[in-house]
Design an enzyme around this catalytic site. Sequence first.
Site, PDB file in Angstrom:
ATOM      1  N   ARG A  51       3.156 -17.852  11.211  1.00  0.00           N
ATOM      2  CA  ARG A  51       4.143 -17.033  10.493  1.00  0.00           C
ATOM      3  C   ARG A  51       4.745 -15.982  11.431  1.00  0.00           C
ATOM      4  O   ARG A  51       5.931 -15.673  11.355  1.00  0.00           O
ATOM      5  CB  ARG A  51       3.453 -16.367   9.294  1.00  0.00           C
ATOM      6  CG  ARG A  51       4.346 -15.603   8.352  1.00  0.00           C
ATOM      7  CD  ARG A  51       5.118 -16.457   7.386  1.00  0.00           C
ATOM      8  NE  ARG A  51       4.347 -17.474   6.695  1.00  0.00           N
ATOM      9  CZ  ARG A  51       3.566 -17.262   5.646  1.00  0.00           C
ATOM     10  NH1 ARG A  51       3.398 -16.041   5.165  1.00  0.00           N
ATOM     11  NH2 ARG A  51       2.950 -18.269   5.061  1.00  0.00           N
ATOM     12  N   ASP A  58       5.284  -1.597  15.345  1.00  0.00           N
ATOM     13  CA  ASP A  58       5.411  -0.441  14.453  1.00  0.00           C
ATOM     14  C   ASP A  58       4.088  -0.190  13.735  1.00  0.00           C
ATOM     15  O   ASP A  58       3.620  -1.026  12.973  1.00  0.00           O
ATOM     16  CB  ASP A  58       6.518  -0.727  13.426  1.00  0.00           C
ATOM     17  CG  ASP A  58       6.680   0.399  12.414  1.00  0.00           C
ATOM     18  OD1 ASP A  58       7.591   1.219  12.584  1.00  0.00           O
ATOM     19  OD2 ASP A  58       5.881   0.455  11.443  1.00  0.00           O
ATOM     20  N   LYS A  82       5.795  -8.231   8.861  1.00  0.00           N
ATOM     21  CA  LYS A  82       4.374  -8.149   9.179  1.00  0.00           C
ATOM     22  C   LYS A  82       3.694  -9.447   8.779  1.00  0.00           C
ATOM     23  O   LYS A  82       4.003 -10.018   7.733  1.00  0.00           O
ATOM     24  CB  LYS A  82       3.789  -6.954   8.424  1.00  0.00           C
ATOM     25  CG  LYS A  82       2.297  -6.943   8.288  1.00  0.00           C
ATOM     26  CD  LYS A  82       1.920  -6.551   6.874  1.00  0.00           C
ATOM     27  CE  LYS A  82       0.699  -7.339   6.478  1.00  0.00           C
ATOM     28  NZ  LYS A  82       0.257  -7.044   5.128  1.00  0.00           N
ATOM     29  N   SER A  83       2.782  -9.935   9.605  1.00  0.00           N
ATOM     30  CA  SER A  83       1.962 -11.078   9.252  1.00  0.00           C
ATOM     31  C   SER A  83       0.736 -11.064  10.152  1.00  0.00           C
ATOM     32  O   SER A  83       0.772 -10.483  11.244  1.00  0.00           O
ATOM     33  CB  SER A  83       2.721 -12.388   9.455  1.00  0.00           C
ATOM     34  OG  SER A  83       1.868 -13.486   9.145  1.00  0.00           O
ATOM     35  N   HIS A 118       6.734  10.191   8.186  1.00  0.00           N
ATOM     36  CA  HIS A 118       6.511   9.003   7.356  1.00  0.00           C
ATOM     37  C   HIS A 118       7.181   9.109   5.978  1.00  0.00           C
ATOM     38  O   HIS A 118       7.734   8.130   5.475  1.00  0.00           O
ATOM     39  CB  HIS A 118       5.004   8.766   7.208  1.00  0.00           C
ATOM     40  CG  HIS A 118       4.636   7.341   6.941  1.00  0.00           C
ATOM     41  ND1 HIS A 118       3.456   6.785   7.368  1.00  0.00           N
ATOM     42  CD2 HIS A 118       5.301   6.341   6.301  1.00  0.00           C
ATOM     43  CE1 HIS A 118       3.414   5.507   6.985  1.00  0.00           C
ATOM     44  NE2 HIS A 118       4.519   5.219   6.345  1.00  0.00           N
ATOM     45  N   TYR A 176      -2.096   4.122   8.680  1.00  0.00           N
ATOM     46  CA  TYR A 176      -2.540   2.731   8.641  1.00  0.00           C
ATOM     47  C   TYR A 176      -3.977   2.585   9.171  1.00  0.00           C
ATOM     48  O   TYR A 176      -4.622   1.574   8.922  1.00  0.00           O
ATOM     49  CB  TYR A 176      -1.632   1.807   9.468  1.00  0.00           C
ATOM     50  CG  TYR A 176      -0.183   1.746   9.046  1.00  0.00           C
ATOM     51  CD1 TYR A 176       0.259   2.304   7.845  1.00  0.00           C
ATOM     52  CD2 TYR A 176       0.753   1.106   9.851  1.00  0.00           C
ATOM     53  CE1 TYR A 176       1.603   2.240   7.483  1.00  0.00           C
ATOM     54  CE2 TYR A 176       2.093   1.035   9.493  1.00  0.00           C
ATOM     55  CZ  TYR A 176       2.515   1.610   8.311  1.00  0.00           C
ATOM     56  OH  TYR A 176       3.845   1.549   7.964  1.00  0.00           O
ATOM     57  N   LYS A 217       3.911   7.034  13.201  1.00  0.00           N
ATOM     58  CA  LYS A 217       4.457   7.936  12.179  1.00  0.00           C
ATOM     59  C   LYS A 217       3.476   9.048  11.833  1.00  0.00           C
ATOM     60  O   LYS A 217       2.261   8.840  11.858  1.00  0.00           O
ATOM     61  CB  LYS A 217       4.793   7.147  10.903  1.00  0.00           C
ATOM     62  CG  LYS A 217       5.611   5.884  11.149  1.00  0.00           C
ATOM     63  CD  LYS A 217       5.940   5.140   9.866  1.00  0.00           C
ATOM     64  CE  LYS A 217       6.429   3.734  10.160  1.00  0.00           C
ATOM     65  NZ  LYS A 217       5.352   2.792  10.466  1.00  0.00           N
ATOM     66  N   LEU A 246      10.872  -8.342   3.248  1.00  0.00           N
ATOM     67  CA  LEU A 246      10.840  -9.531   2.385  1.00  0.00           C
ATOM     68  C   LEU A 246      10.371  -9.180   0.980  1.00  0.00           C
ATOM     69  O   LEU A 246      10.074 -10.061   0.170  1.00  0.00           O
ATOM     70  CB  LEU A 246       9.916 -10.599   2.988  1.00  0.00           C
ATOM     71  CG  LEU A 246      10.196 -10.983   4.456  1.00  0.00           C
ATOM     72  CD1 LEU A 246       9.130 -11.927   4.989  1.00  0.00           C
ATOM     73  CD2 LEU A 246      11.585 -11.602   4.592  1.00  0.00           C
TER      74      LEU A 246
END
Length: 276
Positions: free
Chosen positions: A239, A48, A233-234, A111, A53, A78, A193
């Site tokens: 992770r 995604d 996301k990481s 978006h 971004y 987006k 998170l």
Amino acid sequence: MSTTAVPTVTLNNGVEIPQLGFGVFQVPDDQTTTAVTAALEAGYRSIDTAAVYGNEAGVGRALAASDLARQDLFITTKLWNADQGHDATLRAFDASLEKLGLDHVDLYLIHWPAPAHDRYADSWRAIERLAAEGRIRAAGVSNFQPAHLRRLLETSDLVPAVNQVELHPGLQQSELRAFHTAHGIATEAWSPLAQGAVLDDPAVTAIAERTGKSPAQVVLRWHLQLGNIVIPKSVTPARIRQNLDVLDFDLSAQDMAAIAATDRDLRTGPHPDQFN
């Protein structure tokens, strides 16, 4: 980890999206290729990104270097607020495709509704056209409130397949999720998170201790059991792998209720009614 283990959600047009994907929000373009490559190697198949971004090209480089077949990947991008409007949407979509190096995307989202500009209905007409042309497999929105969704439902035959919104134990969006369910719109969670803000909730840490999982894994499991699509996301390979390792345990009804009780209108991002 076997990718077959990742469950899918069937969207309202029959397209299947992996329920657990990989997000690249705030990842610099030059780091994005490495992060997406690590995610694909770990077993993620859904990526995604978004025009704003600034890393669609980085995603594209990782996809081009991967030996995975295009039909095994699910790519979302987006439309940014400044590019809303019918013709501007078509141009922005072409620019995104070029950066990604693709001839179609699997999911294209508006978006933000950006209500002060009042161009999202015009943007949606352009997206209808792109969907009809087969350049978008599924069309959706992000950060839309019920009023914004109602307007699209009243003015268009194309029902959004997905609404991607901020959603985590601290902001559970139960009214919005109920609206989605009533209209066949899948719920996708960004900031699943809460940027870590929910990971020390006592309800979460108690479950983590009992199950031997990390608090992040407990929260991702909660999302999956609720039926949310989720895109953690990481940029850390360990992770990235850990976030995918949430398919081998279940939360009990008591666990789900304990996490439900932690809802507290905690936003990490802007409110959709005010953000333009």
